[in-house]
Design a protein around this motif. Structure first.
Motif, PDB file in Angstrom:
ATOM      1  N   SER A 405     101.005 -54.168 -85.036  1.00  0.00           N
ATOM      2  CA  SER A 405      99.886 -54.742 -84.569  1.00  0.00           C
ATOM      3  C   SER A 405      98.711 -53.638 -83.800  1.00  0.00           C
ATOM      4  CB  SER A 405     100.243 -55.762 -83.366  1.00  0.00           C
ATOM      5  OG  SER A 405     100.880 -54.854 -82.354  1.00  0.00           O
ATOM      6  N   VAL A 406      97.488 -54.154 -83.923  1.00  0.00           N
ATOM      7  CA  VAL A 406      96.412 -53.193 -83.450  1.00  0.00           C
ATOM      8  C   VAL A 406      96.103 -53.811 -82.061  1.00  0.00           C
ATOM      9  CG1 VAL A 406      94.072 -52.610 -83.926  1.00  0.00           C
ATOM     10  CG2 VAL A 406      95.720 -53.340 -85.805  1.00  0.00           C
ATOM     11  N   LEU A 407      96.062 -52.624 -81.131  1.00  0.00           N
ATOM     12  CA  LEU A 407      95.620 -52.745 -79.768  1.00  0.00           C
ATOM     13  C   LEU A 407      94.591 -51.632 -79.606  1.00  0.00           C
ATOM     14  CD1 LEU A 407      98.976 -52.696 -78.060  1.00  0.00           C
ATOM     15  CD2 LEU A 407      97.645 -54.820 -78.783  1.00  0.00           C
ATOM     16  N   ASP A 408      93.107 -52.293 -79.231  1.00  0.00           N
ATOM     17  CA  ASP A 408      92.001 -51.480 -79.335  1.00  0.00           C
ATOM     18  C   ASP A 408      91.944 -50.280 -80.302  1.00  0.00           C
ATOM     19  OD1 ASP A 408      91.353 -52.891 -76.993  1.00  0.00           O
ATOM     20  OD2 ASP A 408      92.562 -51.680 -75.783  1.00  0.00           O
ATOM     21  N   ARG A 409      92.080 -49.149 -80.046  1.00  0.00           N
ATOM     22  CA  ARG A 409      92.050 -47.995 -81.112  1.00  0.00           C
ATOM     23  C   ARG A 409      93.429 -47.442 -81.284  1.00  0.00           C
ATOM     24  NH1 ARG A 409      88.658 -47.726 -84.460  1.00  0.00           N
ATOM     25  NH2 ARG A 409      89.088 -45.706 -84.707  1.00  0.00           N
ATOM     26  N   ASN A 410      94.293 -48.210 -80.922  1.00  0.00           N
ATOM     27  CA  ASN A 410      95.570 -47.715 -81.055  1.00  0.00           C
ATOM     28  C   ASN A 410      96.537 -48.887 -81.968  1.00  0.00           C
ATOM     29  OD1 ASN A 410      95.598 -45.477 -79.417  1.00  0.00           O
ATOM     30  ND2 ASN A 410      95.871 -46.542 -77.689  1.00  0.00           N
ATOM     31  N   LYS A 412     100.200 -50.497 -82.317  1.00  0.00           N
ATOM     32  CA  LYS A 412     101.683 -50.648 -81.893  1.00  0.00           C
ATOM     33  C   LYS A 412     102.935 -51.036 -82.839  1.00  0.00           C
ATOM     34  CE  LYS A 412     104.031 -52.858 -78.028  1.00  0.00           C
ATOM     35  NZ  LYS A 412     103.850 -53.904 -76.802  1.00  0.00           N
ATOM     36  N   GLU A 414     106.691 -52.191 -83.361  1.00  0.00           N
ATOM     37  CA  GLU A 414     107.829 -52.766 -82.794  1.00  0.00           C
ATOM     38  C   GLU A 414     109.089 -53.127 -83.474  1.00  0.00           C
ATOM     39  OE1 GLU A 414     106.148 -55.795 -79.496  1.00  0.00           O
ATOM     40  OE2 GLU A 414     105.119 -55.911 -81.191  1.00  0.00           O
ATOM     41  N   TRP A 479     109.507 -50.099 -78.935  1.00  0.00           N
ATOM     42  CA  TRP A 479     107.906 -49.894 -79.358  1.00  0.00           C
ATOM     43  C   TRP A 479     107.646 -48.579 -79.346  1.00  0.00           C
ATOM     44  CZ3 TRP A 479     104.444 -48.733 -75.833  1.00  0.00           C
ATOM     45  CH2 TRP A 479     104.702 -48.816 -74.565  1.00  0.00           C
ATOM     46  N   THR A 481     103.172 -46.346 -79.499  1.00  0.00           N
ATOM     47  CA  THR A 481     102.056 -46.510 -80.287  1.00  0.00           C
ATOM     48  C   THR A 481     101.527 -45.252 -80.728  1.00  0.00           C
ATOM     49  OG1 THR A 481     100.737 -45.913 -77.820  1.00  0.00           O
ATOM     50  CG2 THR A 481     101.383 -48.411 -78.513  1.00  0.00           C
TER      51      THR A 481
END
Length: 485
Positions: A405-410, A412, A414, A479, A481
């Protein structure tokens, strides 16, 4: 060459305190005895000049004589205000031994000339003999008597020129007698001798008390530290004394606990590695002897067993070597952009045989292809270890989810299993070397317990965030990132 050691902290503190006390006593003697005469002269000179300035500032005041009387009484300063002809306009009463009222006219003229030449202000110290008026006969007395000889009297003399409101030029003269300080010095010397003895005794007592209070807990910590260095990890340090020493004791207590845990893990590692290495070696040796000694046993199946056990043995050794190399950082990271999504799919594809034979279900959840900046080989190693860990502890459904999954510019990643989960009190230790979960959670597999430690080391070197959430009976989610390229 061995470095020269300082004395023990107890004696260092003791000698330092004594030295400090000696310096303070020496300074007291220096200022109160040696420099007393110099200070006294400076103070009297400043007082004389200040009083002269006050008189000059009030030269036209009708109550000038009252001010002069106050100065004579309070500061023991004799003052005269004369015109240029030598006539007294204002004059205080003469003090004992005062020379101001006995200065000849020629000397007054000379002082006036010096003041004018110096810009209107002049001062000097005048030394004159004070003779005894009559001879003294000491024959009829006993004990220590005054010497009865002529003595020198020192007087500070200040001269200022000024002008009255009507234009009359005047000269202001002020004088004060420098009283001999011999008697004062003798008094102070006697007092200081007593004070010195008292201070030295008190300094010795305080030095002993303070040095013992500070040194005693440090000595105890040092003795117990030696026991800790000899491998007695059950030793405990008593937090006592000052704050820093108590904090040091608490830190060493924690270090002893950690070292004891590491020692237990080391022993467990030796047992695990001995077992894990012996099993494939026994299999390899046994099947090889069967193939050598029994006709018809040189089959493809037996050869495959030897190959599989050799690979298993290689994997165990590689885990140990990888962790050692990464901790020593002898292998730099090869950071470059690559497709993380493609890499995950490729890794899952390599588990096809496991999925087919043991009915595992590996599911990838990703909404888009993501490119990251990282060391592809090392991140694949992270994924392999996390997936293998999930397989080892998977639940009855044998279902494992790899979610991207995408979190901002990172991005992740799992790895989720539905296994037995991990107890809360064990979560802080799962990333440590040689740690293995409770046997109730393990399947019938073996391992060194280095997998998650290798994961931690790789992610730390990438400055990546990572973690785990788990509950007993509810599975685990590992998980991490990485920054998107």
């Amino acid at each position: 060459m061995q470095k020269q050691r300082w004395p023990g902290i107890k004696w260092t503190l003791f000698l330092s305190f004594i030295l400090f006390s000696a310096i303070m006593i020496g300074l007291l003697w220096l200022f109160q005895i040696v420099l007393l005469d110099s200070f006294y002269r400076q103070i009297k000179t400043r007082s004389l000049i200040r009083s002269t300035d006050v008189v000059v500032s009030n030269i036209d005041n009708e109550n000038l004589s009252t001010l002069v009387s106050w100065i004579r009484r309070d500061d023991e300063i004799s003052i005269r205000v004369l015109d240029m002809s030598g006539r007294a306009i204002v004059s205080s009463d003469a003090l004992f031994g005062d020379i101001l009222h006995r200065i000849p006219a020629s000397e007054l003229a000379d002082l006036r000339a010096k003041a004018i030449a110096s810009g209107g202000s002049y001062s000097e110290i005048v030394t004159r003999k004070s003779e005894i008026e009559e001879p003294r006969s000491k024959d009829s007395f006993i004990g220590r008597l005054p010497p009865g000889e002529e003595v020198l009297q020192e007087t500070i003399l200040a001269v200022r020129t000024s002008t009255l409101a009507d234009g009359t030029a005047v000269i202001v003269l002020a004088s004060t007698l420098l009283t001999p300080v011999n008697s004062t010095v003798n008094t102070l010397r006697s007092q200081l001798a007593i004070i010195t003895v008292i201070m030295l005794v008190l300094s010795l007592l305080l030095a002993v008390a303070i040095s013992r209070r500070i040194a005693r807990p440090i000595v105890r910590i040092n003795d117990r530290s030696k026991e800790l260095a000899r491998g007695h990890f059950s030793v405990r340090f008593k937090p006592e004394g000052y704050k820093e020493i108590a904090e040091l004791a608490e830190t060493l207590n924690q270090a002893a606990v950690d070292l004891n845990q590491v020692e237990n893990l080391r022993r467990e590692l030796i047992a695990n590695v001995s077992h894990d290495l012996r099993t494939p070696l026994t299999m390899i040796s046994g099947f090889a002897e069967v193939m050598r000694d029994l006709p018809g046993e040189n089959s493809q199946e037996n050869a495959q067993v030897i190959i599989d056990e050799s690979r298993r043995l290689t994997g165990l050794v590689n885990d140990l070597l990888d962790l050692s190399r990464m901790q020593s950082e002898t292998q730099p990271l090869d950071i470059r952009p690559y497709s993380l999504t493609t890499s995950i799919r490729s890794i899952i594809g390599r588990y096809s045989k496991l999925v087919e034979q043991e009915h595992y279900e590996l599911i990838m959840e990703a909404s888009q292809d993501i490119t990251v900046r990282a060391d592809e080989h090392r991140i694949e190693q992270v994924l392999y270890n996390l997936i293998n860990n999930a397989i080892v502890y998977a639940g009855q459904d044998k279902r494992i989810i790899i979610r991207q999954s995408v979190l901002d510019r990172n991005v992740k990643v799992e790895v989720i299993d539905n296994g037995a989960g991990i107890a809360k009190d064990q979560l802080p230790f799962i990333w440590e070397r040689y740690y293995k979960g409770e046997k109730s959670r393990q399947r019938d597999v073996v391992g060194t317990g280095l997998g998650l430690s290798i994961v931690k080391n790789i992610l730390d070197r990438h400055n990546a965030e990572y973690g785990v959430s788990s509950r007993p009976g509810a599975g685990s989610v590992f998980w991490f990132t990485l920054p998107i390229a």
